[in-house]
Design an enzyme around this catalytic site. Structure first.
Site, PDB file in Angstrom:
ATOM      1  N   LYS A 113       0.822  -1.207   0.000  1.00  0.00           N
ATOM      2  CA  LYS A 113       0.000   0.000   0.000  1.00  0.00           C
ATOM      3  C   LYS A 113       0.862   1.267   0.000  1.00  0.00           C
ATOM      4  O   LYS A 113       0.431   2.313  -0.467  1.00  0.00           O
ATOM      5  CB  LYS A 113      -0.929   0.024   1.212  1.00  0.00           C
ATOM      6  CG  LYS A 113      -1.846  -1.190   1.358  1.00  0.00           C
ATOM      7  CD  LYS A 113      -2.838  -1.316   0.228  1.00  0.00           C
ATOM      8  CE  LYS A 113      -3.996  -2.260   0.552  1.00  0.00           C
ATOM      9  NZ  LYS A 113      -3.609  -3.677   0.662  1.00  0.00           N
TER      10      LYS A 113
HETATM   11  C1  LIG Z   1      -4.235  -4.839   0.246  1.00  0.00           C
HETATM   12  C2  LIG Z   1      -3.433  -6.063   0.186  1.00  0.00           C
HETATM   13  C3  LIG Z   1      -3.700  -7.068  -0.745  1.00  0.00           C
HETATM   14  C4  LIG Z   1      -4.860  -6.991  -1.717  1.00  0.00           C
HETATM   15  O1  LIG Z   1      -4.693  -5.982  -2.680  1.00  0.00           O
HETATM   16  P1  LIG Z   1      -5.954  -5.438  -3.502  1.00  0.00           P
HETATM   17  O2  LIG Z   1      -5.437  -4.311  -4.299  1.00  0.00           O
HETATM   18  O3  LIG Z   1      -6.957  -5.012  -2.465  1.00  0.00           O
HETATM   19  O4  LIG Z   1      -6.458  -6.570  -4.312  1.00  0.00           O
HETATM   20  C5  LIG Z   1      -2.860  -8.168  -0.782  1.00  0.00           C
HETATM   21  N1  LIG Z   1      -1.840  -8.279   0.094  1.00  0.00           N
HETATM   22  C6  LIG Z   1      -1.570  -7.341   1.010  1.00  0.00           C
HETATM   23  C7  LIG Z   1      -0.439  -7.557   1.945  1.00  0.00           C
HETATM   24  C8  LIG Z   1      -2.346  -6.194   1.086  1.00  0.00           C
HETATM   25  O5  LIG Z   1      -2.061  -5.257   2.000  1.00  0.00           O
END
Ligand SMILES: *Cc1c(COP(=O)(O)O)cnc(C)c1O
Length: 497
Positions: A113
């Site tokens: 993120k």
């Molecule tokens: C948010 C997240 C995901 C999923 O990603 P999306 O864009 O919501 O599909 C997968 N792994 C981790 C560690 C995340 O923080």
């Protein structure tokens, strides 16, 4: 060429600029902003292969955010991808026998993120200036664990903004929770809710859609925006690392020019994999987009049957950031495969809202050929962590392990031997308990969270990241907990309206 944005539910065909779409977050009709067309890259692979992450970011993002000036965009990029990341490469590739793991967790909060949320505050404050926004921006965010902390870190003490994060009280890892509730910054507010991620996300969407509240907010000098991947300002920066990864594979002689690769993404809200799809649409030689789910395998079923059905048990897993039954960003894909038809999209989303399910036409299904979906159970995920560690000494986090296990299934099923990039979405340090239990449950079961952190460092040979060191003894600053139906009241309380 200038790219405009319209709502997936915009039956009136109204368009806005990129900066307006970023400021608003969600469209007023509840739809998601999508570009009126997907731009192509205007640089060659031979140019890309010598570019730094920051240069690649500019080459990609300028194609989407066409109302930002070169100076504005470059300043945003420079402020985002700096020493907050613990490696100059920003997103390094780790090669094993199986695949290339694209490590997207070298930012401030050690989850992928950070790749988008370290730039979103800069894009948003720039967008506010460009549009002469008079109100203070209130970022409202639902999190399954990682978005919350990354958004808090990005927006903490950013002038002209406040940020409110809602997380499922019993649905995140101990380290994730500690990261959030110790967040500093006078403009930050963190709330646990009795409910799951979908409850939090639906609550936030309902607040966004409340027109009376929007008026009240406006009078008090506030306007909402979103840091969730429903904001196009999150999605566009995520396209960058797929372009960068391909160019690095080419630069390092791992692939021939234009050789097709597969991309594997552990998926929750469908944002990260949609960014990979956008990279493909921009012209990158990507073949299959492999969508990996955990036991909440609503997307696997969707790709198999064409029916999206959230009417099922919500399962808490060891990959909590993927514990989602309503994958918001899928709406952007649905809109596209419906032939950019907002009327069709509205009908399907209405059905999702009222019946909890919808079914796409055979024609639309045929448009999904780029995607392959599968899932890994809890046992398969733990086995994958143990196996990759045993074979190579490399420690995967639980989410990356889901992707890695699903990739194994894909190869076994299809025999497709193309090289593959697996999006490695979190540091194992964020999910130490689950990761260490997968490696040796008997040995690690009784240890405390931070003992496990130190033990992980010993067995992996990777130093404990700063993001973990700084919460070891940090004071808890947020302890509000509420029911899902109290979210709006809590928001008003926090803003003093
Ligand atoms: C948010 C997240 C995901 C999923 O990603 P999306 O864009 O919501 O599909 C997968 N792994 C981790 C560690 C995340 O923080």
């Amino acid at each position: 060429m200038s790219i405009l944005y319209k709502s997936t539910r915009g039956v009136d065909g109204v368009t806005v600029t990129a900066s307006q779409a970023i400021l608003q977050g969600l469209a007023k009709d509840g739809g998601l902003f999508v570009p009126t067309e997907l731009p192509k890259l205007d640089v060659t692979l031979d140019e890309l292969k010598d570019m730094s992450y920051q240069e690649t970011a500019y080459a990609v993002m300028k194609q989407f955010l066409t109302d930002f000036t070169e100076e504005e965009l470059k300043a945003c990029i420079a402020n985002a991808y700096d020493a907050k990341f613990d490696t100059e490469e920003i997103a390094p590739l780790v090669k094993t026998d199986k695949a290339y793991y694209l490590e997207l967790f070298h930012g401030a909060t050690i989850a992928f993120k950070d790749m988008a949320l370290s730039i979103l505050p800069h894009l948003m404050t720039t967008a506010a200036k460009k549009n002469n926004a008079k109100n203070e921006i209130v970022i409202l965010t639902a999190t399954s664990g990682d978005t919350g902390k990354a958004a808090l870190a990005g927006f903490a003490d950013v002038p002209g903004t406040k940020i409110i994060v809602f997380y499922p009280k019993n649905g995140v890892s101990p380290i994730q929770e500690k990261q959030m509730v110790t967040q500093k910054g006078d403009n930050t507010f963190v709330v646990g809710i009795h409910g799951n991620f979908d409850d939090a996300q639906s609550g936030v969407k309902a607040i966004f859609a409340d027109k009376a509240l929007a008026e009240e907010m406006d009078k008090a000098g506030f306007q909402f925006s979103s840091a969730n991947s429903i904001n196009i300002g999150r999605l566009v920066p995520q396209v960058v690392y797929y372009v960068y990864a391909y160019a690095k594979l080419y630069a390092n002689g791992e692939i021939e020019k234009d050789e097709k690769i597969n991309v594997v993404v552990p998926t929750g809200n469908f944002g990260n994999i949609l960014a990979a799809y956008y990279a493909k649409q921009m012209g990158m030689p990507i073949d299959k987009l492999i969508c990996a789910s955990n036991d909440n395998k609503v997307l696997y079923d969707f790709f198999k049957t064409g029916c999206y059905d959230k009417n099922r048990e919500f399962i808490l897993t060891t990959s909590p950031s993927m514990d989602i039954l309503i994958s918001s960003n899928l709406e952007r894909l649905v809109y596209k495969i419906a032939g950019n038809d907002a009327v069709k999209d509205v009908a399907l989303m209405k059905s999702l809202n009222t019946d909890g399910s919808y079914e796409i036409s055979e024609e639309m299904k045929a448009e999904l050929a780029d995607f392959y979906g599968n899932y890994a159970s809890e046992a398969e995920t733990a086995e994958e962590i143990a196996k990759v560690y045993g074979d190579t000494g490399y420690v995967l986090d639980t989410h990356t392990a889901v992707a890695s296990a699903v990739y194994g299934k894909y190869v076994a099923e299809t025999g497709d031997a193309k090289k593959a990039v697996i999006a490695s979405t979190a540091s194992p340090y964020k999910f130490t308990r689950s990761v260490m239990n997968a490696i040796d449950a008997e040995k690690y079961n009784a240890m405390g969270d931070f003992e496990l952190v130190d033990e992980l460092s010993v067995i992996s040979g990777v130093a404990v990241p700063n993001a973990i060191e700084e919460i070891r003894n940090a004071e808890v600053r947020h302890n509000t907990v509420c029911d899902a139906n109290e979210m709006q009241m809590i928001v008003k309380q926090f803003l003093g309206i």
